[in-house]
Design a protein around this motif. Sequence first.
Motif, PDB file in Angstrom:
ATOM      1  N   LEU A  82      54.564 -16.772 -13.057  1.00 59.05           N
ATOM      2  CA  LEU A  82      54.852 -18.231 -13.622  1.00 59.05           C
ATOM      3  C   LEU A  82      56.287 -18.519 -13.800  1.00 59.05           C
ATOM      4  N   MET A  83      57.151 -17.223 -13.402  1.00 61.34           N
ATOM      5  CA  MET A  83      58.391 -17.447 -13.794  1.00 61.34           C
ATOM      6  C   MET A  83      59.237 -18.318 -12.930  1.00 61.34           C
ATOM      7  N   HIS A  84      58.682 -18.365 -11.653  1.00 59.36           N
ATOM      8  CA  HIS A  84      59.434 -19.045 -10.568  1.00 59.36           C
ATOM      9  C   HIS A  84      59.284 -20.692 -11.112  1.00 59.36           C
ATOM     10  N   ASP A  85      57.943 -20.912 -11.419  1.00 52.31           N
ATOM     11  CA  ASP A  85      57.911 -22.431 -11.678  1.00 52.31           C
ATOM     12  C   ASP A  85      58.654 -22.666 -12.935  1.00 52.31           C
ATOM     13  N   GLN A  86      58.563 -21.918 -14.097  1.00 52.08           N
ATOM     14  CA  GLN A  86      59.098 -22.102 -15.087  1.00 52.08           C
ATOM     15  C   GLN A  86      60.765 -22.507 -15.210  1.00 52.08           C
ATOM     16  N   VAL A  87      61.312 -21.651 -14.239  1.00 55.24           N
ATOM     17  CA  VAL A  87      62.706 -21.649 -13.795  1.00 55.24           C
ATOM     18  C   VAL A  87      63.078 -22.972 -13.259  1.00 55.24           C
ATOM     19  N   GLY A  88      62.016 -23.292 -12.160  1.00 58.27           N
ATOM     20  CA  GLY A  88      62.094 -24.530 -11.422  1.00 58.27           C
ATOM     21  C   GLY A  88      62.144 -25.772 -12.292  1.00 58.27           C
ATOM     22  N   ALA A  89      61.164 -25.739 -13.169  1.00 58.95           N
ATOM     23  CA  ALA A  89      61.081 -26.872 -14.140  1.00 58.95           C
ATOM     24  C   ALA A  89      62.396 -27.231 -14.914  1.00 58.95           C
ATOM     25  N   LEU A  90      63.027 -25.873 -15.307  1.00 63.54           N
ATOM     26  CA  LEU A  90      64.144 -26.040 -16.199  1.00 63.54           C
ATOM     27  C   LEU A  90      65.193 -26.656 -15.234  1.00 63.54           C
ATOM     28  N   HIS A  91      65.294 -26.340 -14.020  1.00 63.56           N
ATOM     29  CA  HIS A  91      66.264 -26.585 -13.124  1.00 63.56           C
ATOM     30  C   HIS A  91      66.423 -28.354 -12.927  1.00 63.56           C
ATOM     31  N   GLU A  92      64.794 -28.639 -12.689  1.00 69.06           N
ATOM     32  CA  GLU A  92      64.470 -30.106 -12.612  1.00 69.06           C
ATOM     33  C   GLU A  92      65.155 -30.915 -13.883  1.00 69.06           C
ATOM     34  N   ALA A  93      65.341 -30.214 -14.892  1.00 66.22           N
ATOM     35  CA  ALA A  93      65.736 -30.890 -16.269  1.00 66.22           C
ATOM     36  C   ALA A  93      67.332 -30.692 -16.554  1.00 66.22           C
ATOM     37  N   GLY A  94      67.860 -29.933 -15.188  1.00 59.59           N
ATOM     38  CA  GLY A  94      69.089 -29.681 -15.527  1.00 59.59           C
ATOM     39  C   GLY A  94      69.837 -28.496 -16.174  1.00 59.59           C
ATOM     40  N   VAL A  95      68.894 -27.693 -16.474  1.00 60.86           N
ATOM     41  CA  VAL A  95      69.371 -26.503 -17.276  1.00 60.86           C
ATOM     42  C   VAL A  95      69.430 -25.407 -16.556  1.00 60.86           C
ATOM     43  N   GLU A  96      70.400 -24.671 -16.753  1.00 58.56           N
ATOM     44  CA  GLU A  96      70.813 -23.583 -15.862  1.00 58.56           C
ATOM     45  C   GLU A  96      69.881 -22.026 -16.350  1.00 58.56           C
ATOM     46  N   ASP A 311      49.640 -22.201 -16.212  1.00 57.79           N
ATOM     47  CA  ASP A 311      50.310 -23.318 -17.109  1.00 57.79           C
ATOM     48  C   ASP A 311      50.023 -24.558 -16.399  1.00 57.79           C
ATOM     49  N   LYS A 312      49.326 -24.740 -15.488  1.00 57.93           N
ATOM     50  CA  LYS A 312      49.171 -26.012 -14.925  1.00 57.93           C
ATOM     51  C   LYS A 312      48.498 -27.049 -16.210  1.00 57.93           C
ATOM     52  N   PRO A 313      49.423 -28.102 -16.309  1.00 54.86           N
ATOM     53  CA  PRO A 313      49.226 -29.009 -17.447  1.00 54.86           C
ATOM     54  C   PRO A 313      48.073 -30.029 -17.273  1.00 54.86           C
ATOM     55  N   ALA A 598      57.686 -32.566  -4.484  1.00 54.55           N
ATOM     56  CA  ALA A 598      57.429 -31.271  -4.946  1.00 54.55           C
ATOM     57  C   ALA A 598      57.493 -30.337  -3.748  1.00 54.55           C
ATOM     58  N   ARG A 599      57.106 -30.580  -2.598  1.00 53.84           N
ATOM     59  CA  ARG A 599      56.841 -29.995  -1.237  1.00 53.84           C
ATOM     60  C   ARG A 599      58.057 -29.711  -1.129  1.00 53.84           C
ATOM     61  N   ALA A 600      59.168 -30.652  -0.923  1.00 54.54           N
ATOM     62  CA  ALA A 600      60.576 -30.286  -0.591  1.00 54.54           C
ATOM     63  C   ALA A 600      61.268 -29.160  -1.549  1.00 54.54           C
ATOM     64  N   HIS A 601      60.826 -29.254  -2.752  1.00 56.10           N
ATOM     65  CA  HIS A 601      61.469 -28.218  -3.572  1.00 56.10           C
ATOM     66  C   HIS A 601      60.661 -26.812  -3.971  1.00 56.10           C
ATOM     67  N   ASN A 602      59.581 -26.789  -3.243  1.00 54.99           N
ATOM     68  CA  ASN A 602      58.565 -25.765  -3.575  1.00 54.99           C
ATOM     69  C   ASN A 602      58.280 -25.601  -4.819  1.00 54.99           C
ATOM     70  N   LEU A 603      57.924 -26.716  -5.307  1.00 53.35           N
ATOM     71  CA  LEU A 603      57.203 -26.583  -6.814  1.00 53.35           C
ATOM     72  C   LEU A 603      55.990 -27.142  -6.996  1.00 53.35           C
ATOM     73  N   PRO A 604      55.320 -27.080  -7.910  1.00 52.92           N
ATOM     74  CA  PRO A 604      54.263 -28.035  -8.009  1.00 52.92           C
ATOM     75  C   PRO A 604      54.556 -29.272  -8.744  1.00 52.92           C
ATOM     76  N   ALA A 605      53.707 -30.154  -8.423  1.00 51.77           N
ATOM     77  CA  ALA A 605      53.928 -31.634  -8.411  1.00 51.77           C
ATOM     78  C   ALA A 605      54.327 -31.771 -10.337  1.00 51.77           C
ATOM     79  N   TYR A 606      53.497 -31.226 -10.962  1.00 54.87           N
ATOM     80  CA  TYR A 606      53.802 -31.625 -12.314  1.00 54.87           C
ATOM     81  C   TYR A 606      55.121 -31.217 -12.640  1.00 54.87           C
ATOM     82  N   VAL A 607      55.754 -30.173 -12.118  1.00 55.99           N
ATOM     83  CA  VAL A 607      57.184 -29.963 -12.599  1.00 55.99           C
ATOM     84  C   VAL A 607      58.094 -31.126 -12.522  1.00 55.99           C
ATOM     85  N   ILE A 608      57.773 -31.854 -11.201  1.00 57.22           N
ATOM     86  CA  ILE A 608      58.727 -33.083 -11.066  1.00 57.22           C
ATOM     87  C   ILE A 608      58.535 -33.832 -12.039  1.00 57.22           C
TER      88      ILE A 608
END
Length: 653
Positions: A82-96, A311-313, A598-608
Amino acid sequence: MGGIQDNSLILLSPQSVLHEIFGYEQFRGPQAAIVDQVIAGGDALVLMPTGGGKSLCYQIPAIARQRAGHGVAIVVSPLIALMHDQVGALHEAGVEAEFLNSTLSGEQANAVEKRMLRGDVTLVYAAPERLTTPRFLALLDSLYERGKLSLFAIDEAHCVSQWGHDFRPEYRALTVLHERYAAVPRIALTATADAITREDIVERLQLEKARRFISSFDRPNIGYTIVEKKDATTQLLRFIEREHEGEAGIVYCQSRKRVEEIAQTLSRQGIKALPYHAGLDADVRQANQDRFLRDEGVVMVATIAFGMGIDKPDVRFVAHLDMPKNIEGYYQETGRAGRDGLPAAAWMTYGLQDVVNQRRMIDESPAGEDFKQVMRGKLDALLALAEATDCRRVRLLGYFGEILPAAGPSQGGHGPLGGQGEPAVPTGGARYSCGNCDNCISPPEIWDGTDAARKLLSTIYRVQQQSGISFGAGHVMDILRGKKTEKVAQFRHDQLSTFGIGAGFSEPQLRGVLRQLIATGALAVDGQAFNTLKLTDGSRAVLKGETPVQLRESVSLPADARRRKGGAKATPPAVAAGLTHEGQARFAALKAWRAEVARAHNLPAYVIFHDATLAAIAALAPRSLVDLQGISGLGSKKLEAYGGEVLRVVAGA
Ligand code: ADP
Ligand code: ZN
């Protein structure tokens, strides 16, 4: 680097972090109090159901404390996947944010450590075994000496306890955090902890001084339905086609073989279904899981091996084709539906065979008698839930020691109830209604099965007397209903005084009675002898008519009657249901666009973006960036990154 990373030490209020960064309007339930506690440097123990919003409880303090100069937050999480997606979601929100686990090369890990020392990362997710290595502790020491450790978040904290169901020995070593870094606030979070586990967490992690935040475990957006099993596969197909076409869901089955069969059947019907069980190769399992997380509308058919750490919402339904072992399992599995707070369904079929199988599995297990007794008790509670004629939610929460407020469904809940009408307020013995379970939406007809039960038991008694052997349910019902089958003729069971005296009962009615007799222990199934039925000590009271047998009327496929009206084609997904025709088109265009991003960022759609955010945009038909402001789930970073594209997609749809 984004706006929030310039270390300008401007104090951010939690509310503004919520709004600016995550794009949400309000804190949910206890979130605000938890965030305040941790920002102020206190410890917290957080028990919140799945989907309650635990992540923000440490992410917002981490952001606020880093801004105030306190350095980096460490998040302990056992779920590497899960860590990869969680960190990806934070990046999307602009958090390091970064993660440290075994998937990183030595070089990558070094780079993360350097960033931590430089102080330009807000959160670092780490696996527990990593955290307690000498190397990592040395890194933490050096940060601590400079006051640059902002907090520790211990996710899935029940893993520290052997009473919890996912005990992980590595978690025990986390006591070091308190002993070595006493001044750093800690927040432990879990969605699963009964009273013993809770105390164990407190003791093991030395959280005696932590403030406790215990939320209701109610999931108001999940609708519970339990139907009688007839032809389970067809029932499932109808349930998916009529209520959840094109939506993501999980179907739980008991065996690997059944998983394969059901996945194939669904696929043949054009449903994007994939199998998942421990017998598949690790890469196939991983690939199927990735598709479930990343593609839209995939149905995962799985054994219980699937789900931990998913944790797919936007899982819209969880279906059980076979009955789980107990309510804990049922609640945990169904809890994977609707984390996003939008309407979701928990649907189960169960029948006589489930009761028989589960009882037999306990009887035949090598465990000691005491343990079996506990298991039987837990199974009974689940059977009682399945047979219940009153509110399922009340029963579920009651099992966990929670009493629903008398004045309606739990307050402070999140998400819509799916427009299923106002809950009734019980007045003077009136029936309580949560408004969102099958029994509350259409209260079942109840019939008195006492007479049928006595007739069944006396048939079983007489057959045993006459033939000296026991028989299975089918034969017993044939005798009672007066059917002249070959077997009846062979054993001359048409001579019995009970032959045909139950001709007025339908087979489903009798099955229902048998199920309940077995469920309550008034009848036993002999798994060693072809599932034959045997009387027990508990039979006597029923035979004498001392124990009434109340049953729900066996209605055909109650799930159907509910939503389907007018035989229209598939209903649109629940989130988009309120949209106009043009709105639907915008929603579809936005989803297609999101899939590409989502594909371009290699993240699940819901993270976008969550579906709810896209639906809100589709409804609004914005023409300018200003119009987009204030949409839930659209923080400032996302507005900046995607606002222009969103407007173009909307204009072109
Ligand atoms: P948990 O870890 O408790 O299962 P999450 O932290 O994953 O739950 O949150 C569940 C979902 O709810 C996430 O999609 C999250 O973005 C959303 N969420 C959390 N807090 C809020 C809030 N205050 N307002 C709106 N959405 C929220
Ligand atoms: Zn109810």
